[in-house]
Design a protein around this motif. Sequence first.
Motif, PDB file in Angstrom:
ATOM      1  N   ALA A  38       0.827  -1.204   0.000  1.00 43.74           N
ATOM      2  CA  ALA A  38       0.000   0.000   0.000  1.00 43.74           C
ATOM      3  C   ALA A  38       0.861   1.254   0.000  1.00 43.74           C
ATOM      4  O   ALA A  38       2.090   1.204   0.101  1.00 43.74           O
ATOM      5  CB  ALA A  38      -0.951  -0.019   1.198  1.00 43.74           C
ATOM      6  N   ASN A  39       0.208   2.386  -0.093  1.00 48.58           N
ATOM      7  CA  ASN A  39       0.827   3.681  -0.395  1.00 48.58           C
ATOM      8  C   ASN A  39       1.220   4.430   0.883  1.00 48.58           C
ATOM      9  O   ASN A  39       0.394   4.637   1.769  1.00 48.58           O
ATOM     10  CB  ASN A  39      -0.183   4.501  -1.201  1.00 48.58           C
ATOM     11  CG  ASN A  39       0.434   5.657  -1.939  1.00 48.58           C
ATOM     12  OD1 ASN A  39       1.434   6.222  -1.526  1.00 48.58           O
ATOM     13  ND2 ASN A  39      -0.199   6.036  -3.045  1.00 48.58           N
ATOM     14  N   HIS A  40       2.489   4.840   0.941  1.00 51.51           N
ATOM     15  CA  HIS A  40       2.998   5.658   2.061  1.00 51.51           C
ATOM     16  C   HIS A  40       3.532   6.999   1.555  1.00 51.51           C
ATOM     17  O   HIS A  40       4.297   7.672   2.244  1.00 51.51           O
ATOM     18  CB  HIS A  40       4.103   4.874   2.766  1.00 51.51           C
ATOM     19  CG  HIS A  40       4.406   5.313   4.167  1.00 51.51           C
ATOM     20  ND1 HIS A  40       3.486   5.949   4.989  1.00 51.51           N
ATOM     21  CD2 HIS A  40       5.538   5.214   4.913  1.00 51.51           C
ATOM     22  CE1 HIS A  40       4.040   6.201   6.164  1.00 51.51           C
ATOM     23  NE2 HIS A  40       5.291   5.782   6.130  1.00 51.51           N
ATOM     24  N   GLY A  41       3.123   7.354   0.318  1.00 54.44           N
ATOM     25  CA  GLY A  41       3.623   8.563  -0.323  1.00 54.44           C
ATOM     26  C   GLY A  41       4.791   8.240  -1.239  1.00 54.44           C
ATOM     27  O   GLY A  41       5.486   7.246  -1.065  1.00 54.44           O
ATOM     28  N   MET A  42       5.018   9.088  -2.241  1.00 54.97           N
ATOM     29  CA  MET A  42       6.118   8.861  -3.163  1.00 54.97           C
ATOM     30  C   MET A  42       7.453   8.841  -2.426  1.00 54.97           C
ATOM     31  O   MET A  42       8.263   7.942  -2.592  1.00 54.97           O
ATOM     32  CB  MET A  42       6.138   9.942  -4.246  1.00 54.97           C
ATOM     33  CG  MET A  42       7.267   9.769  -5.254  1.00 54.97           C
ATOM     34  SD  MET A  42       7.225   8.195  -6.148  1.00 54.97           S
ATOM     35  CE  MET A  42       5.836   8.507  -7.223  1.00 54.97           C
ATOM     36  N   GLU A  43       7.684   9.837  -1.605  1.00 58.30           N
ATOM     37  CA  GLU A  43       8.844   9.859  -0.720  1.00 58.30           C
ATOM     38  C   GLU A  43       8.333   9.606   0.695  1.00 58.30           C
ATOM     39  O   GLU A  43       7.397   8.846   0.872  1.00 58.30           O
ATOM     40  CB  GLU A  43       9.577  11.195  -0.844  1.00 58.30           C
ATOM     41  CG  GLU A  43      10.023  11.533  -2.260  1.00 58.30           C
ATOM     42  CD  GLU A  43      11.090  10.590  -2.815  1.00 58.30           C
ATOM     43  OE1 GLU A  43      11.806   9.956  -2.006  1.00 58.30           O
ATOM     44  OE2 GLU A  43      11.207  10.492  -4.047  1.00 58.30           O
ATOM     45  N   HIS A  44       8.892  10.248   1.687  1.00 55.56           N
ATOM     46  CA  HIS A  44       8.392  10.116   3.054  1.00 55.56           C
ATOM     47  C   HIS A  44       8.208  11.513   3.636  1.00 55.56           C
ATOM     48  O   HIS A  44       8.633  11.812   4.745  1.00 55.56           O
ATOM     49  CB  HIS A  44       9.359   9.282   3.905  1.00 55.56           C
ATOM     50  CG  HIS A  44       8.747   8.730   5.163  1.00 55.56           C
ATOM     51  ND1 HIS A  44       8.589   9.470   6.309  1.00 55.56           N
ATOM     52  CD2 HIS A  44       8.230   7.507   5.437  1.00 55.56           C
ATOM     53  CE1 HIS A  44       8.024   8.731   7.248  1.00 55.56           C
ATOM     54  NE2 HIS A  44       7.791   7.529   6.739  1.00 55.56           N
ATOM     55  N   ASP A  45       7.565  12.380   2.849  1.00 56.28           N
ATOM     56  CA  ASP A  45       7.408  13.781   3.235  1.00 56.28           C
ATOM     57  C   ASP A  45       6.109  13.982   4.003  1.00 56.28           C
ATOM     58  O   ASP A  45       5.060  13.443   3.633  1.00 56.28           O
ATOM     59  CB  ASP A  45       7.403  14.680   1.996  1.00 56.28           C
ATOM     60  CG  ASP A  45       8.693  14.572   1.206  1.00 56.28           C
ATOM     61  OD1 ASP A  45       9.754  14.436   1.844  1.00 56.28           O
ATOM     62  OD2 ASP A  45       8.635  14.616  -0.041  1.00 56.28           O
ATOM     63  N   SER A  46       6.191  14.791   5.049  1.00 61.17           N
ATOM     64  CA  SER A  46       4.980  15.141   5.797  1.00 61.17           C
ATOM     65  C   SER A  46       4.040  15.945   4.911  1.00 61.17           C
ATOM     66  O   SER A  46       4.464  16.856   4.190  1.00 61.17           O
ATOM     67  CB  SER A  46       5.347  15.963   7.034  1.00 61.17           C
ATOM     68  OG  SER A  46       4.185  16.485   7.645  1.00 61.17           O
TER      69      SER A  46
END
Length: 349
Positions: free
Chosen positions: A137-145
């Motif tokens: 599943a999706n946690h964002g393209m990077e790990h940006d807030s």
Amino acid sequence: MKYRLLAALCYCLHITSFATVILQYHHVSDTTPASTSISPSQFALHMQYLADNNFEVIALSSLMNSIKTQTALPNKSVVITFDDAYLDILTQGKPILDQHNYPFTIFINPGIVEQNSEHYLSWQQLKVMADDGVIIANHGMEHDSLVRIPDGMTMQQWLAKNTQSLLNAEKIIAEKTGQSWRYFAYPYGEYSPEIQQWIQDNNFVAFSQQSGAVGLDTNTTIIPRFPVSQPYDQLPSLRDKLNALPFSIRVEAENQQTIFQQGESTSVSFKVDVNDFNPEQLHCYISGLGRQEIQWQGDEMFTINYSAALPTGRVRCNCTAPSISEPGRYYWFSKPWFILKENGEWYPL
């Protein structure tokens, strides 16, 4: 209060058996940062505890389908999730999970996976796991807030940029793994009411990092998960979390806000929709401040006037109350805040 106590006695006859707990892990390792890690031996104890105490571990998709169709699941059901796609999930965690045939989900950042770091799962490894039934599943393209808007950018511009990023991440996951669930885990657990609406507008469901059990009326833009890395990885703590019940508490109007400068917010009010507890046994704790005094307004609303200013950083208010109908189990609700410094600057990630 008399009305609530009488209602509680009646409510016991109608209480739903639906209660699912989502566990949030990161690393399964002895050599990674403690705050995001559980040792393989302790993780094995967690999984064995689930087996020994008749918990039913279900796929995240089963839980979400139950909420969508309003169909109850077994009372002692558990979902296992990992954030960040670390390699040790495969090398240390999956063999333990496979011993019990437990399904699980990994929230990943495609941009980080594509860096081909030795510490992260590769697309090939993720595809093999996906084919084996693991939900990716999706946690964002990077790990940006998502809540930290750059200077000079409006909220609308920021959301437009992140819409492209979110959908691109979902597209890449689908291309690489064959899966597209539109499940999203907030990086760092940070969100705001505007971000919640954006999640809903883009037809995603989102998972946060505040504590609490999941029920059929859980807000699907902020589905709670229990963090169980160190120091919250001990079995007594796990037992309490696994036996939690969904606390049907509503947060309305200005109380929905999550981002304040230090000292800006001085109180919060909640509306309670469940009667299966004694009001005198409701306790709320704020991280850094301890137990707070509760002031009831009638039978359904209570307010907390903070004992001191909320500290800078990620702050939680956890409210619990023992169930009348299910002795030994507690209703559990958590409200997060993200408190900026007095000068309005963000705290370090």
